[in-house]
Design a protein around this motif. Structure first.
Motif: not given
Length: 614
Positions: A131-135, A141-142, A159-166
């Motif tokens: 909560n302190h990192d973002i509004p 939230r964009g 190599p460990t990164f699989l995917e992220a939300t849009a």
């Protein structure tokens, strides 16, 4: 950090209601090519197949990145420690639990991003928004300064990164450790319905992989360290954690004090809920790290919490506050979690056991005798025969002792994971009343008189019941019948005891006693106390001079240095299931015995029956 919620009814907080599935699956932003087959960045520094590895957990660092009072030095030392210890500790991943910064400004996040460069490409990690990192608002939230620094682009080449939300605020990471894969979800502190649908989709697409959920706000703790779901945590539990048996561990920060709880999911299995946050401690927690040491061999996760920044200081120059914050040893900071990993994960990833191996694969020209209990039509009634699969004619004949019924001996599908045969014998022997069952070679079997002057290896698989009830002191596992006195031996405990036997003491210590064919000696080997409720492989190896007993591929300590050449056999039967006294049997074995093999030469552990399964 926000104010701790007022205490709520525990039953309300830990309720396990099943909600309707979230809708609107987000399109993955990116996926690392070959992520499922990858180990970790810098994999040369770790052993991805070792059953022992560690995951580092980094909670709220917000006070180290707080406008013009920022000081990244503690975190830099934490990262230096991870890099230095990565190989020795087998640290496969690090996860940050949110609130990287205090205000989420571009300046604070830029400094944090530069600090994290110390481990970019060297230790794989995840970061999630607190909560302190973002509004305010959900992960819809964009664009924000946080996303510019810690968005998916930062991790896409790991190599460990699989995917992220849009939207970029939720990510999935696939780690190989302990010979298997682990899925780590890093979820925004206010994940949306579409984010939950994405998380469910990731889990569904990796349905055989255990999952660790990391987020900023899930549970808080009372002063005794008991954890309770927060309002948002209840939503996560109801919508994601409770219904997915793959999730066995959750990690969150946000609240202090730290705490933990074990909850039961819809499948009836444990989910370990842990809170780690030390921003209230001296120097804002000083980049304190928590290491989760997974030990798949011991079925435990050992957890420790400490501050590398203070650990690196000269002890003579540490201030009192530094000295008391080096390591935290309370029940919520240093503890162990017992998990039978195979059993816990069996519902979605049952262990893949090796197929039974035919006798031809474990018998060679040096094998004196080999018995197993999975032959088609095998019977264990009195007079039934268990064939010696070497073809040497050392067949065993079943005989029950006095006061014994049919249930004293029966076939069982239980077996050691590394046993060639997927079957065993269950013996229900005991002292009172004298009961048991034995399997003995016939009067003309060659093994009855075999002397083994050039060495030998005797192997068997044993499992003791849990609970281990009754008096079974000095019960025999296997032996050669024949009074030591008749062999001319005078050095032993009694001339009435057999010339060779493997027994169990009242303390559950293995005892191997052998009267040597050459000379009047009877060296005795002793093991540690054997555990109950699990299979063990026991091997007795004589190299023609000395004897050593091995348990599960490990050489025991109490092996005598006295020479022992051969076995003083007297032409009497070899026996499984008991040890004779004065040629008589009054007490049988209690537990399971599996494949038993005798080889006419010493074998090294790589050639033991379960080689590769210790």
């Amino acid at each position: 950090m926000i104010a701790i919620f007022a205490a709520m009814d525990r039953r309300d907080l830990l309720r396990a209601a099943v909600a309707a599935p979230a809708a609107g699956l987000a399109v993955p932003l990116t996926a690392a090519t070959g992520a499922e087959a990858a180990t970790t960045a810098g994999s040369r520094d770790i052993d991805a197949e070792s059953p022992r590895f560690a995951i580092a957990v980094l909670p709220d660092t917000q006070y180290l990145f707080d406008a013009d009072s920022a000081d990244p030095a503690p975190l830099r030392e934490t990262f230096r420690y991870l890099l230095q210890q990565r190989s020795d500790t087998n640290i496969v991943f690090m996860t940050h639990l949110g609130d990287v910064t205090e205000h989420g400004t571009a300046q604070e996040l830029s400094l944090a991003g530069r600090t994290f460069r110390d481990i970019d490409g060297r230790v794989p990690y995840s970061v999630l928004a607190g909560n302190h990192d973002i509004p305010g608002g959900t992960d819809q939230r964009g664009r924000t300064p946080y996303l510019d620094v810690f968005g998916p682009d930062r991790f896409s080449r790991t190599p460990t990164f699989l995917e992220a939300t849009a939207d970029g605020y939720n990510s999935a990471h696939l780690v190989r450790a302990g010979g298997r894969q682990w899925l780590i979800l890093a979820l925004d502190w206010r994940i949306s319905d579409s984010g939950l649908a994405w998380a469910q989709g990731v889990i569904d697409r990796h349905a055989r992989i255990p999952v660790i959920v990391t987020t900023h706000d899930l549970a808080y703790a009372d002063d005794a360290g008991r954890a309770y779901l927060s309002g948002h945590g209840t939503r996560l539990w109801d919508r994601l954690i409770n219904r997915n048996d793959q999730i066995f561990l959750t990690l969150n920060g946000h609240y202090w004090p730290p705490g933990r709880a074990t909850m039961r999911n819809a499948a009836g299995h444990d989910v370990h809920v842990h809170i780690a946050n030390y921003q209230d401690r001296y120097y804002g927690g000083a980049g304190m790290i928590r290491l989760y040491h997974f030990d798949l061999a011991r079925n435990v996760i050992d957890v420790e919490t400490f501050a590398p920044w203070f650990l690196a200081r000269d002890p003579r120059r540490r201030t009192p506050l530094e000295a008391e914050t080096i390591e935290l040893t309370g029940d919520v900071d240093r503890f162990s979690v017992d998990i039978d990993f195979d059993a816990r994960f069996a519902g979605f990833a049952p262990p893949v056991l090796p197929a039974p191996r035919p006798a031809a694969q474990v018998v060679d020209r040096h094998t004196t005798a080999y018995w197993r209990f999975d032959s088609a039509g095998q019977a264990v009634t009195d007079g039934a025969t268990v064939r010696d699969l070497t073809g040497h004619g050392n067949d065993l004949v079943v005989r029950r002792l006095a006061n014994s019924n049919a249930d004293t001996l029966r076939l069982s599908p239980e077996h050691h994971a590394g046993a060639p045969a997927h079957a065993s014998l269950y013996f229900d022997g005991g002292k009172s009343p004298d009961r048991g069952a034995i399997l003995q070679t016939g009067p003309d079997a060659a093994i009855n008189s075999e002397k083994f002057l050039n060495g030998y290896t005797i192997e068997t698989f044993v499992k003791l019941p849990e609970p281990f009830t009754g008096d079974h002191a000095w019960m025999g596992i296997l032996s050669w019948e024949g009074r030591s006195g008749d062999a001319g031996k005078k050095s032993g405990y009694s001339p009435l005891e057999p010339t060779c036997s493997l027994n169990l003491s009242p303390e559950r210590f293995l005892q191997y006693v052998v009267y040597s064919e050459i000379g009047d000696v009877n060296p005795t080997s002793w093991s540690h106390a054997l555990p109950i409720g699990r299979w063990m492989h026991v091997a007795i190896v004589n190299d023609g001079r000395h004897t050593a007993v091995w348990v599960d591929g490990s050489r025991i300590a109490r092996n005598p240095a006295r020479e022992a050449r051969g076995i003083a056999t007297l032409g009497r039967p070899f026996t499984i299931g008991a040890t004779s006294w004065d040629l008589a049997y009054g007490q049988g074995f209690y537990g399971w015995i599996g494949d038993t093999r005798i080889t006419g030469r010493p074998l090294d552990p790589a050639r033991f029956l379960p080689a590769g399964h210790f």
